[in-house]
Design a protein around this motif. Structure first.
Motif, PDB file in Angstrom:
ATOM      1  N   LEU A 237     -41.421  25.641  28.813  1.00 56.89           N
ATOM      2  CA  LEU A 237     -40.598  25.905  27.634  1.00 56.89           C
ATOM      3  C   LEU A 237     -41.240  25.331  26.378  1.00 56.89           C
ATOM      4  CD1 LEU A 237     -37.056  25.154  29.124  1.00 56.89           C
ATOM      5  CD2 LEU A 237     -37.854  27.376  28.310  1.00 56.89           C
ATOM      6  N   ALA A 238     -41.801  24.126  26.500  1.00 55.04           N
ATOM      7  CA  ALA A 238     -42.481  23.521  25.355  1.00 55.04           C
ATOM      8  C   ALA A 238     -43.681  24.364  24.936  1.00 55.04           C
ATOM      9  CB  ALA A 238     -42.917  22.096  25.697  1.00 55.04           C
ATOM     10  N   ALA A 239     -44.384  24.918  25.910  1.00 53.33           N
ATOM     11  CA  ALA A 239     -45.546  25.752  25.612  1.00 53.33           C
ATOM     12  C   ALA A 239     -45.150  27.015  24.850  1.00 53.33           C
ATOM     13  CB  ALA A 239     -46.274  26.120  26.901  1.00 53.33           C
ATOM     14  N   LYS A 240     -43.883  27.409  24.964  1.00 54.13           N
ATOM     15  CA  LYS A 240     -43.366  28.562  24.219  1.00 54.13           C
ATOM     16  C   LYS A 240     -42.900  28.167  22.813  1.00 54.13           C
ATOM     17  CE  LYS A 240     -43.654  31.803  27.407  1.00 54.13           C
ATOM     18  NZ  LYS A 240     -44.449  33.048  27.207  1.00 54.13           N
ATOM     19  N   GLY A 241     -43.101  26.898  22.453  1.00 57.43           N
ATOM     20  CA  GLY A 241     -42.756  26.441  21.112  1.00 57.43           C
ATOM     21  C   GLY A 241     -41.444  25.701  21.002  1.00 57.43           C
ATOM     22  N   LYS A 242     -40.737  25.501  22.131  1.00 49.13           N
ATOM     23  CA  LYS A 242     -39.471  24.768  22.089  1.00 49.13           C
ATOM     24  C   LYS A 242     -39.733  23.283  21.852  1.00 49.13           C
ATOM     25  CE  LYS A 242     -37.326  28.507  23.693  1.00 49.13           C
ATOM     26  NZ  LYS A 242     -36.442  29.352  22.851  1.00 49.13           N
ATOM     27  N   THR A 243     -38.840  22.644  21.116  1.00 53.23           N
ATOM     28  CA  THR A 243     -38.842  21.192  20.981  1.00 53.23           C
ATOM     29  C   THR A 243     -37.821  20.654  21.975  1.00 53.23           C
ATOM     30  OG1 THR A 243     -39.385  21.352  18.641  1.00 53.23           O
ATOM     31  CG2 THR A 243     -38.506  19.248  19.419  1.00 53.23           C
ATOM     32  N   ILE A 244     -38.246  19.757  22.860  1.00 54.00           N
ATOM     33  CA  ILE A 244     -37.401  19.339  23.980  1.00 54.00           C
ATOM     34  C   ILE A 244     -37.243  17.826  23.992  1.00 54.00           C
ATOM     35  CG2 ILE A 244     -37.133  19.389  26.484  1.00 54.00           C
ATOM     36  CD1 ILE A 244     -38.838  21.917  26.508  1.00 54.00           C
ATOM     37  N   LEU A 245     -35.996  17.392  24.152  1.00 55.21           N
ATOM     38  CA  LEU A 245     -35.676  15.969  24.276  1.00 55.21           C
ATOM     39  C   LEU A 245     -35.048  15.731  25.640  1.00 55.21           C
ATOM     40  CD1 LEU A 245     -35.663  16.487  21.100  1.00 55.21           C
ATOM     41  CD2 LEU A 245     -34.151  14.524  20.976  1.00 55.21           C
ATOM     42  N   LEU A 246     -35.540  14.712  26.329  1.00 54.36           N
ATOM     43  CA  LEU A 246     -34.997  14.317  27.627  1.00 54.36           C
ATOM     44  C   LEU A 246     -34.630  12.849  27.595  1.00 54.36           C
ATOM     45  CD1 LEU A 246     -37.775  15.646  30.056  1.00 54.36           C
ATOM     46  CD2 LEU A 246     -35.828  16.919  29.215  1.00 54.36           C
ATOM     47  N   SER A 247     -33.572  12.491  28.302  1.00 56.47           N
ATOM     48  CA  SER A 247     -33.274  11.074  28.473  1.00 56.47           C
ATOM     49  C   SER A 247     -33.261  10.745  29.957  1.00 56.47           C
ATOM     50  CB  SER A 247     -31.913  10.711  27.862  1.00 56.47           C
ATOM     51  OG  SER A 247     -30.855  11.194  28.674  1.00 56.47           O
ATOM     52  N   SER A 248     -33.477   9.484  30.257  1.00 54.47           N
ATOM     53  CA  SER A 248     -33.400   9.044  31.641  1.00 54.47           C
ATOM     54  C   SER A 248     -33.236   7.541  31.685  1.00 54.47           C
ATOM     55  CB  SER A 248     -34.658   9.449  32.418  1.00 54.47           C
ATOM     56  OG  SER A 248     -34.577   9.007  33.764  1.00 54.47           O
ATOM     57  N   HIS A 249     -32.516   7.074  32.719  1.00 59.63           N
ATOM     58  CA  HIS A 249     -32.464   5.643  32.981  1.00 59.63           C
ATOM     59  C   HIS A 249     -33.696   5.206  33.769  1.00 59.63           C
ATOM     60  CE1 HIS A 249     -28.068   6.328  32.296  1.00 59.63           C
ATOM     61  NE2 HIS A 249     -28.198   5.174  31.688  1.00 59.63           N
ATOM     62  N   ILE A 250     -34.442   6.185  34.310  1.00 60.18           N
ATOM     63  CA  ILE A 250     -35.614   5.886  35.129  1.00 60.18           C
ATOM     64  C   ILE A 250     -36.842   6.379  34.381  1.00 60.18           C
ATOM     65  CG2 ILE A 250     -36.700   6.188  37.380  1.00 60.18           C
ATOM     66  CD1 ILE A 250     -33.915   6.922  38.472  1.00 60.18           C
TER      67      ILE A 250
END
Length: 227
Positions: free
Chosen positions: A164-177
């Motif tokens: 998805l990022a390679a298609k130009g999307k800006t992506i945010l992820l969160s994790s406790h790990i």
């Protein structure tokens, strides 16, 4: 670029987001880690339009962020009661008719004709991710996306997010790990007391555990007195 300037938000007397500044490149996957209560979910809710900041600004592509540009997958996804998986996805197809439900379900393997109420936690997470993809939005936020997923689903997510990022999307992820983010992210930032504490680039991820351990190190005398 997604740019946050001097962002503030609090609940009554509790400050959660404290003059936060953060700039994120488009077409990249950005991870966010922090302790419970550090402000991760509150920040994501501001970006998605669910909360309004008390001060500061959020710009996306040099314009004030429009919530219509953003799609968010919550830690525990919400679904209307008595809705089937297919009906849920058809909602997204109203604005994105090119989304191929059959093709994508060959990846996620969901019983789409069944009610979502009867899905397991992992199945609901898979369906929510399909909805996120179907939204076609330019800014995608995933709050604890790996929670509740089995090994197969984790591997699927790890392939889809960079694509998805390679298609130009800006992506945010969160994790406790933190370790769950290193395989998919281009940057990983920590949030502490409502501010971005530090940001590492991909070639610096080897320092992540060291930096986090230095902040949360258990004193040696306590460890030595374990029974």
């Amino acid at each position: 670029m997604l740019k946050l300037e001097d962002l503030c938000f609090g609940y009554e007397k509790a400050v959660v987001i404290n003059h936060l500044k953060w700039a994120l490149e488009p077409g990249k996957v950005h991870g966010l880690v922090g302790m419970n209560g550090a402000g991760k979910t509150t920040l994501f809710n501001i970006l998605s339009g669910m909360l309004v900041p008390q001060s500061g600004s959020v710009h996306f592509c040099d314009q004030p962020l429009n919530p219509d540009k953003c799609a968010m997958m919550e830690t525990t996804p919400f679904f209307y009661p008595m809705i089937s998986g297919k009906e849920y996805l058809e909602i997204f197809r109203l604005k994105n008719p090119d989304f191929n439900i059959v093709a994508w379900n060959s990846v996620f393997h969901l019983p789409l004709r069944e009610l979502v109420d009867n899905y397991s936690t992992g199945m609901q997470k898979r369906l929510a991710l399909m909805g996120l993809i179907a939204s076609g939005r330019a800014l995608l936020i995933l709050d604890e996306p790996f929670n509740g997923l089995d090994f197969e689903a984790v591997r699927i997510v790890q392939q889809i997010i960079p694509a998805l990022a390679a298609k130009g999307k800006t992506i945010l992820l969160s994790s406790h790990i933190p370790e769950s983010l290193t395989s998919v992210c281009h940057t990983i930032s920590t949030i502490k007391e409502g501010k971005i504490d530090f940001t590492l680039q991909k070639n610096e991820f080897g320092r992540l555990s060291e930096l986090l351990d230095s902040e949360n190190k258990i004193p040696d005398d306590i460890l030595q007195n374990l029974n």
